[in-house]
Design a protein around this motif. Structure first.
Motif, PDB file in Angstrom:
ATOM      1  N   VAL A 115       0.680  -1.610   0.199  1.00 46.90           N
ATOM      2  CA  VAL A 115       0.067  -0.154   0.109  1.00 46.90           C
ATOM      3  C   VAL A 115       0.960   0.957   0.325  1.00 46.90           C
ATOM      4  O   VAL A 115       0.778   2.706  -0.910  1.00 46.90           O
ATOM      5  CB  VAL A 115      -1.089   0.346   1.244  1.00 46.90           C
ATOM      6  N   ARG A 116       1.725   1.256   0.660  1.00 43.76           N
ATOM      7  CA  ARG A 116       2.861   2.857   0.731  1.00 43.76           C
ATOM      8  C   ARG A 116       3.328   2.904  -0.321  1.00 43.76           C
ATOM      9  O   ARG A 116       4.193   3.896  -1.032  1.00 43.76           O
ATOM     10  CB  ARG A 116       3.847   2.396   2.235  1.00 43.76           C
ATOM     11  N   ALA A 117       4.208   1.703  -0.856  1.00 49.21           N
ATOM     12  CA  ALA A 117       4.751   1.585  -2.315  1.00 49.21           C
ATOM     13  C   ALA A 117       3.864   2.174  -3.147  1.00 49.21           C
ATOM     14  O   ALA A 117       4.452   3.284  -3.958  1.00 49.21           O
ATOM     15  CB  ALA A 117       5.069   0.368  -3.007  1.00 49.21           C
ATOM     16  N   LEU A 118       2.543   1.963  -3.486  1.00 44.22           N
ATOM     17  CA  LEU A 118       1.922   2.031  -4.505  1.00 44.22           C
ATOM     18  C   LEU A 118       1.662   3.826  -4.319  1.00 44.22           C
ATOM     19  O   LEU A 118       1.073   4.794  -5.083  1.00 44.22           O
ATOM     20  CB  LEU A 118       0.677   1.625  -4.478  1.00 44.22           C
ATOM     21  N   ALA A 119       1.133   4.013  -2.535  1.00 47.24           N
ATOM     22  CA  ALA A 119       0.821   5.791  -2.301  1.00 47.24           C
ATOM     23  C   ALA A 119       2.150   6.288  -2.955  1.00 47.24           C
ATOM     24  O   ALA A 119       1.780   7.548  -3.552  1.00 47.24           O
ATOM     25  CB  ALA A 119       0.425   5.658  -0.864  1.00 47.24           C
ATOM     26  N   ALA A 120       3.804   6.029  -2.713  1.00 48.31           N
ATOM     27  CA  ALA A 120       4.753   6.296  -2.762  1.00 48.31           C
ATOM     28  C   ALA A 120       4.935   6.683  -4.477  1.00 48.31           C
ATOM     29  O   ALA A 120       4.849   8.023  -5.091  1.00 48.31           O
ATOM     30  CB  ALA A 120       6.252   5.696  -2.146  1.00 48.31           C
ATOM     31  N   GLU A 121       4.229   5.307  -5.428  1.00 42.61           N
ATOM     32  CA  GLU A 121       4.425   5.515  -6.752  1.00 42.61           C
ATOM     33  C   GLU A 121       3.859   6.437  -7.140  1.00 42.61           C
ATOM     34  O   GLU A 121       4.351   7.227  -8.421  1.00 42.61           O
ATOM     35  CB  GLU A 121       4.362   4.351  -7.428  1.00 42.61           C
ATOM     36  N   LEU A 122       2.235   6.771  -6.665  1.00 43.09           N
ATOM     37  CA  LEU A 122       1.378   7.676  -7.441  1.00 43.09           C
ATOM     38  C   LEU A 122       1.259   9.307  -6.375  1.00 43.09           C
ATOM     39  O   LEU A 122       0.561  10.436  -6.826  1.00 43.09           O
ATOM     40  CB  LEU A 122       0.479   7.324  -7.270  1.00 43.09           C
ATOM     41  N   ASP A 123       2.613   9.625  -5.658  1.00 41.79           N
ATOM     42  CA  ASP A 123       3.079  10.146  -4.881  1.00 41.79           C
ATOM     43  C   ASP A 123       1.532  11.095  -4.246  1.00 41.79           C
ATOM     44  O   ASP A 123       1.152  11.726  -3.970  1.00 41.79           O
ATOM     45  CB  ASP A 123       3.359  12.217  -5.594  1.00 41.79           C
ATOM     46  N   VAL A 155     -17.547  -0.077  -4.488  1.00 44.81           N
ATOM     47  CA  VAL A 155     -17.448   1.809  -4.513  1.00 44.81           C
ATOM     48  C   VAL A 155     -16.412   2.360  -3.090  1.00 44.81           C
ATOM     49  O   VAL A 155     -16.076   1.681  -2.097  1.00 44.81           O
ATOM     50  CB  VAL A 155     -19.053   2.352  -3.026  1.00 44.81           C
ATOM     51  N   GLY A 156     -15.749   3.012  -4.257  1.00 45.21           N
ATOM     52  CA  GLY A 156     -14.319   3.762  -3.563  1.00 45.21           C
ATOM     53  C   GLY A 156     -13.003   2.361  -2.886  1.00 45.21           C
ATOM     54  O   GLY A 156     -12.384   2.536  -2.220  1.00 45.21           O
ATOM     55  N   PRO A 157     -12.768   1.928  -4.185  1.00 41.29           N
ATOM     56  CA  PRO A 157     -11.580   0.793  -4.270  1.00 41.29           C
ATOM     57  C   PRO A 157      -9.778   0.677  -3.669  1.00 41.29           C
ATOM     58  O   PRO A 157      -9.457   0.400  -3.074  1.00 41.29           O
ATOM     59  CB  PRO A 157     -11.936  -0.010  -5.626  1.00 41.29           C
ATOM     60  N   GLY A 158     -10.031   2.211  -4.090  1.00 43.69           N
ATOM     61  CA  GLY A 158      -8.758   2.931  -3.850  1.00 43.69           C
ATOM     62  C   GLY A 158      -7.973   1.748  -4.897  1.00 43.69           C
ATOM     63  O   GLY A 158      -7.725   2.250  -5.384  1.00 43.69           O
ATOM     64  N   LEU A 159      -6.781   1.725  -3.516  1.00 46.98           N
ATOM     65  CA  LEU A 159      -5.021   1.208  -3.736  1.00 46.98           C
ATOM     66  C   LEU A 159      -5.789  -0.663  -4.273  1.00 46.98           C
ATOM     67  O   LEU A 159      -4.521  -1.787  -5.164  1.00 46.98           O
ATOM     68  CB  LEU A 159      -4.252   0.914  -2.734  1.00 46.98           C
ATOM     69  N   ILE A 165     -16.083   1.261  -8.682  1.00 51.29           N
ATOM     70  CA  ILE A 165     -16.492   3.016  -8.756  1.00 51.29           C
ATOM     71  C   ILE A 165     -15.933   3.868  -7.786  1.00 51.29           C
ATOM     72  O   ILE A 165     -15.953   4.059  -6.829  1.00 51.29           O
ATOM     73  CB  ILE A 165     -18.163   3.381  -8.200  1.00 51.29           C
ATOM     74  N   GLU A 166     -14.561   4.449  -8.362  1.00 47.17           N
ATOM     75  CA  GLU A 166     -13.660   5.430  -8.274  1.00 47.17           C
ATOM     76  C   GLU A 166     -13.985   6.513  -8.370  1.00 47.17           C
ATOM     77  O   GLU A 166     -14.158   6.937  -9.460  1.00 47.17           O
ATOM     78  CB  GLU A 166     -12.339   5.159  -7.763  1.00 47.17           C
ATOM     79  N   ILE A 167     -13.998   7.604  -7.571  1.00 48.92           N
ATOM     80  CA  ILE A 167     -13.632   9.313  -8.181  1.00 48.92           C
ATOM     81  C   ILE A 167     -12.898   9.392  -8.544  1.00 48.92           C
ATOM     82  O   ILE A 167     -12.654  10.450  -9.232  1.00 48.92           O
ATOM     83  CB  ILE A 167     -14.785   9.774  -7.136  1.00 48.92           C
ATOM     84  N   ASP A 168     -11.688   9.663  -7.908  1.00 47.35           N
ATOM     85  CA  ASP A 168     -10.121   9.689  -8.104  1.00 47.35           C
ATOM     86  C   ASP A 168      -9.827   9.401  -9.163  1.00 47.35           C
ATOM     87  O   ASP A 168      -9.735   7.619  -9.407  1.00 47.35           O
ATOM     88  CB  ASP A 168      -9.370   9.402  -6.972  1.00 47.35           C
ATOM     89  N   PRO A 169      -9.037   9.949 -10.187  1.00 49.29           N
ATOM     90  CA  PRO A 169      -8.957   9.457 -11.313  1.00 49.29           C
ATOM     91  C   PRO A 169      -7.379   8.956 -11.320  1.00 49.29           C
ATOM     92  O   PRO A 169      -7.114   8.370 -12.120  1.00 49.29           O
ATOM     93  CB  PRO A 169      -8.999  10.382 -12.717  1.00 49.29           C
ATOM     94  N   VAL A 170      -6.701   9.852 -10.131  1.00 48.97           N
ATOM     95  CA  VAL A 170      -4.906   9.161 -10.130  1.00 48.97           C
ATOM     96  C   VAL A 170      -5.441   7.243  -9.869  1.00 48.97           C
ATOM     97  O   VAL A 170      -5.055   6.500 -10.327  1.00 48.97           O
ATOM     98  CB  VAL A 170      -4.521  10.079  -9.404  1.00 48.97           C
ATOM     99  N   LEU A 171      -6.236   7.480  -9.297  1.00 51.53           N
ATOM    100  CA  LEU A 171      -6.941   6.307  -8.341  1.00 51.53           C
ATOM    101  C   LEU A 171      -7.286   5.248  -9.374  1.00 51.53           C
ATOM    102  O   LEU A 171      -6.634   4.038  -9.363  1.00 51.53           O
ATOM    103  CB  LEU A 171      -7.556   6.147  -7.161  1.00 51.53           C
TER     104      LEU A 171
END
Length: 286
Positions: free
Chosen positions: A12-20, A56-60, A77-83
Protein backbone atom coordinates in the motif's frame (compact mmCIF):
# COMPACT_ATOMS: atom_id res chain seq x y z
CA UNK A 1 -6.17 -20.65 -11.09
CA UNK A 2 -3.65 -18.77 -8.94
CA UNK A 3 -5.20 -16.98 -5.96
CA UNK A 4 -4.75 -13.19 -6.04
CA UNK A 5 -2.04 -11.76 -3.83
CA UNK A 6 -3.40 -9.22 -1.38
CA UNK A 7 -2.03 -5.83 -0.40
CA UNK A 8 -0.26 -5.37 2.92
CA UNK A 9 1.32 -2.27 4.51
CA UNK A 10 4.43 -2.47 2.32
CA UNK A 11 2.48 -2.74 -0.94
CA UNK A 12 0.00 0.00 0.00
CA UNK A 13 2.75 2.46 0.92
CA UNK A 14 4.73 1.58 -2.22
CA UNK A 15 1.69 2.25 -4.42
CA UNK A 16 0.98 5.51 -2.60
CA UNK A 17 4.59 6.62 -3.04
CA UNK A 18 4.51 5.74 -6.74
CA UNK A 19 1.40 7.88 -7.20
CA UNK A 20 2.68 10.64 -4.89
CA UNK A 21 -0.58 10.08 -3.07
CA UNK A 22 -1.57 12.15 -0.07
CA UNK A 23 -4.85 10.73 1.26
CA UNK A 24 -7.50 13.42 1.65
CA UNK A 25 -10.13 13.65 4.37
CA UNK A 26 -12.45 15.32 1.83
CA UNK A 27 -12.71 12.06 -0.12
CA UNK A 28 -12.63 9.83 2.95
CA UNK A 29 -9.39 8.17 1.87
CA UNK A 30 -8.29 5.68 4.53
CA UNK A 31 -6.76 2.61 2.90
CA UNK A 32 -6.99 -0.85 4.46
CA UNK A 33 -3.51 -2.34 4.89
CA UNK A 34 -4.47 -5.61 6.60
CA UNK A 35 -5.18 -8.70 4.46
CA UNK A 36 -7.04 -10.45 7.27
CA UNK A 37 -9.49 -7.55 7.50
CA UNK A 38 -10.43 -7.59 3.81
CA UNK A 39 -10.80 -11.37 3.90
CA UNK A 40 -13.07 -10.98 6.92
CA UNK A 41 -15.21 -8.41 5.08
CA UNK A 42 -15.58 -10.73 2.10
CA UNK A 43 -16.41 -13.68 4.36
CA UNK A 44 -19.03 -11.71 6.31
CA UNK A 45 -20.59 -10.45 3.08
CA UNK A 46 -21.49 -13.97 1.98
CA UNK A 47 -20.36 -13.26 -1.59
CA UNK A 48 -19.85 -16.37 -3.70
CA UNK A 49 -18.85 -17.51 -7.16
CA UNK A 50 -22.20 -16.51 -8.71
CA UNK A 51 -22.12 -12.93 -7.44
CA UNK A 52 -21.54 -9.77 -9.45
CA UNK A 53 -20.24 -7.27 -6.91
CA UNK A 54 -20.28 -3.48 -6.86
CA UNK A 55 -17.44 -1.92 -4.88
CA UNK A 56 -17.42 1.80 -4.13
CA UNK A 57 -14.15 3.59 -3.44
CA UNK A 58 -11.71 0.77 -4.20
CA UNK A 59 -8.77 3.08 -3.66
CA UNK A 60 -5.54 1.15 -4.14
CA UNK A 61 -7.36 -2.19 -4.50
CA UNK A 62 -7.06 -3.89 -1.10
CA UNK A 63 -10.67 -5.07 -0.90
CA UNK A 64 -10.98 -5.44 -4.69
CA UNK A 65 -8.35 -8.17 -4.76
CA UNK A 66 -10.03 -10.07 -1.90
CA UNK A 67 -13.39 -9.88 -3.69
CA UNK A 68 -11.87 -11.17 -6.92
CA UNK A 69 -10.78 -14.29 -5.04
CA UNK A 70 -14.40 -15.40 -4.68
CA UNK A 71 -16.79 -13.34 -6.85
CA UNK A 72 -17.83 -13.93 -10.45
CA UNK A 73 -17.15 -10.28 -11.27
CA UNK A 74 -16.30 -7.02 -9.49
CA UNK A 75 -17.28 -3.60 -10.82
CA UNK A 76 -15.50 -0.82 -8.94
CA UNK A 77 -16.62 2.82 -8.83
CA UNK A 78 -13.75 5.23 -8.12
CA UNK A 79 -14.03 9.02 -8.11
CA UNK A 80 -10.29 9.76 -7.96
CA UNK A 81 -8.83 9.62 -11.50
CA UNK A 82 -5.30 8.95 -10.22
CA UNK A 83 -6.43 5.93 -8.21
CA UNK A 84 -8.70 4.76 -11.03
CA UNK A 85 -5.85 5.02 -13.50
CA UNK A 86 -3.61 2.72 -11.45
CA UNK A 87 -6.18 0.15 -10.37
CA UNK A 88 -6.39 -2.01 -13.55
CA UNK A 89 -2.60 -2.41 -13.52
CA UNK A 90 -2.69 -3.41 -9.85
CA UNK A 91 -5.29 -6.07 -10.65
CA UNK A 92 -3.15 -7.33 -13.55
CA UNK A 93 -0.08 -7.52 -11.30
CA UNK A 94 -1.65 -9.10 -8.22
CA UNK A 95 -4.51 -11.13 -9.76
CA UNK A 96 -3.62 -11.76 -13.42
CA UNK A 97 -6.03 -14.68 -13.74
CA UNK A 98 -8.93 -12.45 -12.65
CA UNK A 99 -8.32 -9.32 -14.71
CA UNK A 100 -11.08 -10.24 -17.16
CA UNK A 101 -13.53 -10.39 -14.25
CA UNK A 102 -12.90 -6.79 -13.20
CA UNK A 103 -14.61 -3.63 -14.44
CA UNK A 104 -14.00 0.00 -13.52
CA UNK A 105 -16.23 3.08 -13.58
CA UNK A 106 -14.41 6.36 -12.98
CA UNK A 107 -17.17 8.48 -11.49
CA UNK A 108 -18.80 9.88 -8.38
CA UNK A 109 -20.92 7.02 -7.00
CA UNK A 110 -23.61 9.53 -6.02
CA UNK A 111 -24.04 10.53 -9.66
CA UNK A 112 -23.78 7.16 -11.37
CA UNK A 113 -26.92 6.54 -13.42
CA UNK A 114 -26.08 3.09 -14.81
CA UNK A 115 -23.43 0.41 -14.47
CA UNK A 116 -21.86 -1.73 -17.22
CA UNK A 117 -21.83 -5.50 -17.34
CA UNK A 118 -24.21 -8.08 -15.92
CA UNK A 119 -26.72 -7.04 -13.21
CA UNK A 120 -25.05 -6.68 -9.82
CA UNK A 121 -26.17 -8.97 -6.99
CA UNK A 122 -24.09 -7.64 -4.09
CA UNK A 123 -22.58 -4.41 -2.79
CA UNK A 124 -19.40 -4.71 -0.73
CA UNK A 125 -17.39 -1.60 0.06
CA UNK A 126 -15.34 0.44 2.44
CA UNK A 127 -17.53 3.48 1.86
CA UNK A 128 -16.13 7.01 2.09
CA UNK A 129 -17.35 8.02 5.54
CA UNK A 130 -18.45 11.54 4.60
CA UNK A 131 -21.01 10.28 2.03
CA UNK A 132 -21.65 6.71 3.15
CA UNK A 133 -25.41 6.90 3.74
CA UNK A 134 -26.30 8.83 0.53
CA UNK A 135 -24.14 6.47 -1.54
CA UNK A 136 -25.68 3.36 0.01
CA UNK A 137 -29.25 4.58 -0.48
CA UNK A 138 -28.54 5.76 -4.04
CA UNK A 139 -27.16 2.38 -5.10
CA UNK A 140 -29.96 0.46 -3.38
CA UNK A 141 -32.42 2.50 -5.45
CA UNK A 142 -30.38 2.39 -8.67
CA UNK A 143 -29.66 -1.35 -8.69
CA UNK A 144 -32.80 -3.32 -7.76
CA UNK A 145 -31.03 -6.60 -8.55
CA UNK A 146 -28.87 -6.27 -5.41
CA UNK A 147 -29.65 -9.15 -3.06
CA UNK A 148 -27.26 -8.43 -0.21
CA UNK A 149 -24.35 -6.34 0.85
CA UNK A 150 -21.83 -5.47 3.49
CA UNK A 151 -20.33 -2.02 3.94
CA UNK A 152 -17.78 -0.57 6.30
CA UNK A 153 -18.76 2.84 7.63
CA UNK A 154 -18.13 5.03 10.66
CA UNK A 155 -19.26 3.12 13.78
CA UNK A 156 -21.83 5.76 14.67
CA UNK A 157 -23.34 5.54 11.19
CA UNK A 158 -23.39 1.74 11.39
CA UNK A 159 -25.41 2.03 14.59
CA UNK A 160 -27.88 4.38 12.91
CA UNK A 161 -28.34 2.23 9.82
CA UNK A 162 -29.04 -0.89 11.87
CA UNK A 163 -31.13 0.80 14.60
CA UNK A 164 -34.69 -0.32 15.30
CA UNK A 165 -37.69 1.86 16.20
CA UNK A 166 -37.50 3.23 19.72
CA UNK A 167 -33.73 3.15 20.03
CA UNK A 168 -31.65 6.26 20.69
CA UNK A 169 -29.80 6.00 17.36
CA UNK A 170 -32.90 5.36 15.22
CA UNK A 171 -33.43 8.02 12.58
CA UNK A 172 -33.71 8.87 8.89
CA UNK A 173 -30.94 6.46 7.73
CA UNK A 174 -32.55 3.61 9.69
CA UNK A 175 -35.98 4.11 8.13
CA UNK A 176 -34.81 4.68 4.57
CA UNK A 177 -32.50 1.66 4.62
CA UNK A 178 -35.41 -0.42 5.93
CA UNK A 179 -37.36 0.46 2.78
CA UNK A 180 -34.91 -1.66 0.80
CA UNK A 181 -33.51 -4.24 3.17
CA UNK A 182 -33.20 -5.95 6.52
CA UNK A 183 -30.13 -4.37 8.08
CA UNK A 184 -27.92 -5.59 10.92
CA UNK A 185 -24.62 -4.76 12.59
CA UNK A 186 -21.92 -7.22 11.56
CA UNK A 187 -18.98 -6.28 13.77
CA UNK A 188 -16.38 -3.63 14.48
CA UNK A 189 -13.11 -2.74 12.74
CA UNK A 190 -10.08 -1.33 14.57
CA UNK A 191 -8.35 1.86 13.52
CA UNK A 192 -4.93 0.26 13.11
CA UNK A 193 -5.91 -1.65 9.93
CA UNK A 194 -6.01 1.63 7.98
CA UNK A 195 -3.43 3.98 6.54
CA UNK A 196 -3.68 6.70 7.55
CA UNK A 197 -5.52 5.67 10.73
CA UNK A 198 -8.89 7.46 10.97
CA UNK A 199 -9.83 9.37 14.10
CA UNK A 200 -13.14 7.49 14.35
CA UNK A 201 -14.07 3.87 14.93
CA UNK A 202 -15.46 1.79 12.07
CA UNK A 203 -18.28 -0.74 11.90
CA UNK A 204 -19.63 -3.31 9.47
CA UNK A 205 -23.25 -3.23 8.33
CA UNK A 206 -24.76 -6.22 6.54
CA UNK A 207 -28.08 -6.22 4.74
CA UNK A 208 -30.31 -8.50 2.75
CA UNK A 209 -32.77 -7.29 0.15
CA UNK A 210 -36.48 -7.31 0.73
CA UNK A 211 -39.22 -6.08 -1.55
CA UNK A 212 -40.25 -2.47 -0.87
CA UNK A 213 -43.56 -1.99 0.94
CA UNK A 214 -46.63 -2.40 -1.22
CA UNK A 215 -48.16 1.06 -1.54
CA UNK A 216 -49.94 3.35 -3.97
CA UNK A 217 -47.68 6.27 -3.06
CA UNK A 218 -44.13 6.60 -4.33
CA UNK A 219 -40.92 6.17 -2.38
CA UNK A 220 -40.27 9.91 -2.62
CA UNK A 221 -43.55 10.68 -0.86
CA UNK A 222 -42.81 8.24 1.94
CA UNK A 223 -39.29 9.59 2.35
CA UNK A 224 -40.65 13.15 2.51
CA UNK A 225 -42.74 12.09 5.51
CA UNK A 226 -39.69 10.47 7.09
CA UNK A 227 -37.59 13.60 6.59
CA UNK A 228 -40.29 15.83 8.08
CA UNK A 229 -40.84 13.51 11.05
CA UNK A 230 -37.18 13.67 12.04
CA UNK A 231 -36.51 17.32 11.17
CA UNK A 232 -37.45 18.21 14.74
CA UNK A 233 -36.93 15.12 16.86
CA UNK A 234 -38.58 16.60 19.93
CA UNK A 235 -41.72 17.61 18.07
CA UNK A 236 -44.79 15.37 18.03
CA UNK A 237 -45.84 14.13 14.59
CA UNK A 238 -48.94 16.32 14.61
CA UNK A 239 -46.72 19.37 14.44
CA UNK A 240 -43.82 17.88 12.49
CA UNK A 241 -46.07 16.91 9.56
CA UNK A 242 -48.23 20.03 9.44
CA UNK A 243 -46.50 21.46 6.36
CA UNK A 244 -47.00 18.24 4.39
CA UNK A 245 -50.64 17.88 5.42
CA UNK A 246 -51.51 21.57 5.07
CA UNK A 247 -52.19 22.13 8.76
CA UNK A 248 -51.74 20.56 12.18
CA UNK A 249 -55.37 19.48 12.02
CA UNK A 250 -54.80 17.81 8.66
CA UNK A 251 -51.74 16.05 10.01
CA UNK A 252 -53.70 14.81 13.01
CA UNK A 253 -56.48 13.48 10.79
CA UNK A 254 -53.99 11.64 8.60
CA UNK A 255 -52.21 10.16 11.62
CA UNK A 256 -55.44 8.97 13.20
CA UNK A 257 -56.55 7.43 9.90
CA UNK A 258 -53.16 5.66 9.70
CA UNK A 259 -53.59 4.27 13.20
CA UNK A 260 -50.77 6.38 14.66
CA UNK A 261 -50.94 8.49 17.83
CA UNK A 262 -50.70 12.16 16.71
CA UNK A 263 -48.52 12.87 19.75
CA UNK A 264 -46.02 10.12 18.90
CA UNK A 265 -42.60 10.99 17.55
CA UNK A 266 -40.87 9.71 14.45
CA UNK A 267 -38.39 7.53 16.34
CA UNK A 268 -41.27 5.32 17.53
CA UNK A 269 -42.41 4.31 14.01
CA UNK A 270 -41.29 1.66 11.54
CA UNK A 271 -41.32 1.89 7.77
CA UNK A 272 -44.84 0.39 7.55
CA UNK A 273 -46.28 3.21 9.69
CA UNK A 274 -44.56 5.86 7.58
CA UNK A 275 -46.06 4.30 4.46
CA UNK A 276 -49.58 4.44 5.94
CA UNK A 277 -49.09 8.07 6.98
CA UNK A 278 -47.92 9.02 3.48
CA UNK A 279 -50.98 7.34 2.00
CA UNK A 280 -53.35 9.20 4.31
CA UNK A 281 -51.65 12.55 3.73
CA UNK A 282 -52.07 12.02 0.00
CA UNK A 283 -55.79 11.40 0.52
CA UNK A 284 -56.18 14.54 2.61
CA UNK A 285 -54.23 16.83 0.26
CA UNK A 286 -55.81 15.66 -3.00
Amino acid sequence: MTAPRLLGPTEVRALAAELDLRPTKQRGQNFVIDANTVRRIVRESGVGSDDVVIEVGPGLGSLTLALLEVARRVTAIEIDPVLAGRLPRTIAEFAPDRSAHFGLVTADALRVAELPGPPATALVANLPYNVSVPVLLHLMALVPTLRRGLVMVQAEVADRLAAKPGSRTYGVPSVKAAWYADVRRAGAIGRNVFWPAPNVDSGLVAWTHRDPPSTAVGREQVFAVVDAAFAHRRKALRGALRSLAGSAEGAEAALVAAGVDPMARGEALGIAEFVRIAEEIREITR
